[in-house]
Structure formats: C-alpha cells, structure tokens
Design a protein around this motif. Structure first.
Motif, PDB file in Angstrom:
ATOM      1  N   ALA A 170      -4.494   4.908   1.674  1.00  9.13           N
ATOM      2  CA  ALA A 170      -4.878   5.013   3.083  1.00  9.13           C
ATOM      3  C   ALA A 170      -5.619   3.727   3.427  1.00  9.13           C
ATOM      4  O   ALA A 170      -6.377   3.220   2.606  1.00  9.13           O
ATOM      5  N   LEU A 171      -5.367   3.161   4.600  1.00 11.34           N
ATOM      6  CA  LEU A 171      -6.041   1.925   5.002  1.00 11.34           C
ATOM      7  C   LEU A 171      -7.012   2.224   6.136  1.00 11.34           C
ATOM      8  O   LEU A 171      -6.865   3.229   6.836  1.00 11.34           O
ATOM      9  N   GLU A 172      -7.986   1.339   6.353  1.00  4.16           N
ATOM     10  CA  GLU A 172      -8.907   1.484   7.495  1.00  4.16           C
ATOM     11  C   GLU A 172      -8.091   1.524   8.791  1.00  4.16           C
ATOM     12  O   GLU A 172      -8.325   2.330   9.670  1.00  4.16           O
ATOM     13  N   SER A 173      -7.089   0.616   8.859  1.00  3.59           N
ATOM     14  CA  SER A 173      -6.303   0.496  10.085  1.00  3.59           C
ATOM     15  C   SER A 173      -5.191   1.548  10.172  1.00  3.59           C
ATOM     16  O   SER A 173      -4.529   1.652  11.188  1.00  3.59           O
ATOM     17  N   ARG A 174      -4.979   2.264   9.080  1.00  2.12           N
ATOM     18  CA  ARG A 174      -3.853   3.185   9.010  1.00  2.12           C
ATOM     19  C   ARG A 174      -4.188   4.288   8.008  1.00  2.12           C
ATOM     20  O   ARG A 174      -3.679   4.284   6.878  1.00  2.12           O
ATOM     21  N   PRO A 175      -5.035   5.243   8.409  1.00  2.00           N
ATOM     22  CA  PRO A 175      -5.497   6.274   7.462  1.00  2.00           C
ATOM     23  C   PRO A 175      -4.351   7.120   6.903  1.00  2.00           C
ATOM     24  O   PRO A 175      -4.487   7.707   5.831  1.00  2.00           O
ATOM     25  N   GLU A 176      -3.218   7.146   7.616  1.00  3.97           N
ATOM     26  CA  GLU A 176      -2.081   7.942   7.143  1.00  3.97           C
ATOM     27  C   GLU A 176      -1.262   7.200   6.085  1.00  3.97           C
ATOM     28  O   GLU A 176      -0.298   7.738   5.549  1.00  3.97           O
ATOM     29  N   ASP A 184       6.873  11.469   8.599  1.00  6.08           N
ATOM     30  CA  ASP A 184       5.456  11.435   8.201  1.00  6.08           C
ATOM     31  C   ASP A 184       5.199  10.353   7.160  1.00  6.08           C
ATOM     32  O   ASP A 184       5.996  10.170   6.241  1.00  6.08           O
ATOM     33  N   ARG A 185       4.070   9.699   7.307  1.00  6.53           N
ATOM     34  CA  ARG A 185       3.641   8.744   6.282  1.00  6.53           C
ATOM     35  C   ARG A 185       2.627   9.426   5.371  1.00  6.53           C
ATOM     36  O   ARG A 185       2.058  10.461   5.726  1.00  6.53           O
ATOM     37  N   THR A 186       2.363   8.803   4.230  1.00 11.38           N
ATOM     38  CA  THR A 186       1.357   9.337   3.313  1.00 11.38           C
ATOM     39  C   THR A 186       0.763   8.218   2.463  1.00 11.38           C
ATOM     40  O   THR A 186       1.485   7.289   2.093  1.00 11.38           O
ATOM     41  N   PRO A 187      -0.531   8.309   2.148  1.00 11.56           N
ATOM     42  CA  PRO A 187      -1.043   7.453   1.074  1.00 11.56           C
ATOM     43  C   PRO A 187      -0.305   7.876  -0.196  1.00 11.56           C
ATOM     44  O   PRO A 187       0.023   9.062  -0.347  1.00 11.56           O
ATOM     45  N   LEU A 188      -0.011   6.945  -1.076  1.00 11.00           N
ATOM     46  CA  LEU A 188       0.789   7.280  -2.267  1.00 11.00           C
ATOM     47  C   LEU A 188       0.133   6.700  -3.520  1.00 11.00           C
ATOM     48  O   LEU A 188      -0.163   5.499  -3.557  1.00 11.00           O
ATOM     49  N   HIS A 189      -0.102   7.565  -4.495  1.00 12.94           N
ATOM     50  CA  HIS A 189      -0.635   7.113  -5.781  1.00 12.94           C
ATOM     51  C   HIS A 189       0.137   7.810  -6.881  1.00 12.94           C
ATOM     52  O   HIS A 189       0.318   9.029  -6.830  1.00 12.94           O
ATOM     53  N   VAL A 190       0.590   7.049  -7.882  1.00 11.44           N
ATOM     54  CA  VAL A 190       1.243   7.657  -9.045  1.00 11.44           C
ATOM     55  C   VAL A 190       0.765   6.946 -10.300  1.00 11.44           C
ATOM     56  O   VAL A 190       0.318   5.798 -10.238  1.00 11.44           O
ATOM     57  N   GLY A 191       0.865   7.640 -11.431  1.00  8.37           N
ATOM     58  CA  GLY A 191       0.517   6.990 -12.680  1.00  8.37           C
ATOM     59  C   GLY A 191       0.023   7.966 -13.728  1.00  8.37           C
ATOM     60  O   GLY A 191       0.209   9.183 -13.608  1.00  8.37           O
ATOM     61  N   ASN A 192      -0.622   7.390 -14.743  1.00 15.52           N
ATOM     62  CA  ASN A 192      -1.137   8.219 -15.831  1.00 15.52           C
ATOM     63  C   ASN A 192      -2.173   9.200 -15.312  1.00 15.52           C
ATOM     64  O   ASN A 192      -2.974   8.890 -14.427  1.00 15.52           O
TER      65      ASN A 192
END
Ligand SMILES: O=P(O)(O)OC[C@H]1O[C@](O)(COP(=O)(O)O)[C@@H](O)[C@@H]1O
Ligand SMILES: [Mg+2]
Ligand SMILES: [Mg+2]
Length: 289
Positions: free
Chosen positions: A223-229, A269-277
């Motif tokens: 999520a960014l300050e300018s784009r929380p989505e 829809d947009r989303t913040p995205l995190h993947v990993g261990n």
C-alpha cells in the motif's frame, strides 16, 4: 505431466501453446496505443494483441464459462454461468510487466482458473500459474495436487521440476513503489529486510516472484501513501500469485490477511500484495498491525 481435470488441462495447454506465439509477436508491438485499460494505464500494442489472442482461444474451450482480463472492462460470457454450473472462469493478465517491453526486460502472462463467477475470492481457484518470458520461456503451474515448472518450446510443454517448493532459507527480496511513498510502518520493516536479504528487483511481478520461488525470500508491492489500495490487481495478479506461492509452501498477504481470503468488490479491484516465506510474511503483518 498433464492436469487431471480436463478443462484445466485444456486451459493450461492453450496458454502453453500460445506462449511461444505471444513471445514471437512482441516483436513490432512495443509501442503504445492511444487507449487506457480499466485501471487507467496506457496500453501497449502487445497488451491489446495478447488479450485478443488469449480471449479468442480460452473463450472457445468447453467448460470455460467466463473470460476476464486486466485489459478489458467487462467479463466475457462464453458458455455456462460459473455461478450456476460446473463451468470455470478464467482470469488473465495477458502481459505482466509490459512497461518492460521498452527496455527489453522480463515479462510474463498470469492466469487463474476459478470455480466461481468473477469477481471471486482466491480460495475458489482450482489452478493458477504464469508464463515467464525470460532467456527461455517457462511456466509455473499450481493445482490442488502440486506446483510444477515447465519449459515451453514450439507449443510443447516439458516438465522440468515437479513439486516446486519455496526454499526454506530466504535469500532475495524486491519491493515495488517509491520509497518516499511507502508508509512509515512498511519502510521500517523494509529497512530490516534490506539488511538481511539481497535485492532482486526487475519491475515485472512475474520476474520478481519467480526469483522468490527459486531462491526463497519475499516480494511486495505495498500500500502506498498516494495509493492505499496498492497497484496490483486482485483477480488477475494477487489471487493467482498468492495461490502459486501458498501451494509452494509460502504465504501471501494483503498486509493483514491471506490474499486468497480477500472478498472482492469489483473485477478490477487493486490490492497491496506480499508473498514469500512464512516468517517474513508473519513479520510483515506484525509490522503493519
Ligand atoms: O514500475 P511500477 O509502476 O512500480 O510497477 C511495477 C509493477 O507493475 C506491473 O508492471 C503491473 O503489471 P502490468 O504490466 O500487467 O500492468 C507489475 O508487473 C510490476 O510489479
Ligand atoms: Mg501485471
Ligand atoms: Mg498486464
């Protein structure tokens, strides 16, 4: 190795066959067209062309009831309604990282096969995967059964690794967006990760995620300050990538929950995205809590 569900196998085989053609067709299609996609981004000629090619072929498959893509506003109905029948819905990012066309860097094609009408939750995926147009063309495919990696040549799909799993020891990281645009809590978490892992970032989700799957680590477009989505799209990018990484033994998150359990409101829809261990995603969620 073929997928046991014949409709899913047909979708995967169609995308495999098309991949070599898409790769070849990028030549001469690196310019932009005077159009924006539903996310408000300028389309490359190749984005529009790859979407047309895939929609024609995927919509024609028996057992596929819907086709949707990042490059078109509405779902294409192409058979039985997935909500009322056993048909599947296929969602595609025809070219991921297409801004890398200009600099001739890695790109991909992402797909998800949903057992539900779109927009749908990621936990209704029955298969998902991606093609990576790197020095060679590869496909990573996740199903209920396993995650496998293939090489794609001249329409052929050759298995090179069965039961792909995320290496237990994380090595690489890549985070999208500009650092001054990162919220303070993410910036603090990123600072820690930077001191532990090696930066690998190429600007195409698929290239960057494939590094994580190969070496272990994490990719995030926060999520960014300018784009929380966030920037990336849930149906076409977040869900399929979340599914692949979770099936390979890792985790996915939108910052607070698995991407696969996010309830969608809209197809684009947009989303913040995190993947990993596992432990990295756990630390991320703790940092953002
Ligand atoms: O360079 P930016 O604007 O930070 O965006 C990079 C991200 O945007 C994307 O290119 C979005 O995908 P598309 O090319 O399919 O729109 C991702 O592949 C990548 O992770
Ligand atoms: Mg993309
Ligand atoms: Mg795209």
């Amino acid at each position: 190795m073929t997928v046991s569900d014949p409709v899913v196998e047909d979708v995967v085989a169609t995308i495999s066959r098309s991949a070599t053609e898409i790769r070849q067709g990028l030549i001469g299609r690196r310019g932009t067209v005077d159009e924006q996609n539903p996310s408000g981004e300028t389309q490359a000629e190749a984005d529009v062309w790859a979407d047309e090619l895939l929609s024609d072929r995927i919509a024609g498959i028996d057992g596929v009831g819907q086709y949707a893509s990042e490059e078109r506003a509405a779902v294409v109905d192409c058979g039985d309604d997935p909500a009322a029948s056993s048909a599947y819905a296929v969602a595609v990012d025809p070219l991921d990282g297409s801004s890398n066309l200009q600099s001739n860097n890695a790109m991909g094609t992402i797909f998800g096969v949903y057992d539900a009408a779109l927009p749908a939750r990621g936990d209704s995926l029955v298969a998902a995967g991606y093609v990576l147009y790197g020095p060679i063309t590869t496909m990573v495919l996740a199903t209920d059964e396993t995650v496998s990696e293939y090489e794609l040549t001249g329409g052929e799909r050759t298995l090179i690794e069965r039961d792909v799993t995320l290496p237990a020891e994380p090595v690489v990281y890549g985070f999208g967006g500009r650092v001054p645009d990162w919220p303070a809590d993410f910036r603090e978490y990123a600072r820690e990760i930077e001191s532990e892992l090696k930066l690998r970032y190429g600007g195409a989700l698929i290239g960057d995620v494939n590094q994580v799957l190969t070496y272990g680590g994490t990719f995030g477009y926060p999520a960014l300050e300018s784009r929380p989505e966030g920037k990336l799209r849930l149906q076409f990018e977040g869900n399929p990538i979340g599914y692949v990484v979770e099936r390979a033994g890792g985790r996915s998150s939108n910052g607070s929950q698995s991407l696969l359990s996010v309830e969608p409101d809209d197809l684009h829809d947009r989303t913040p995205l995190h993947v990993g261990n596992d432990d990295l995603i756990e630390r991320l969620e703790a940092a953002l809590a």
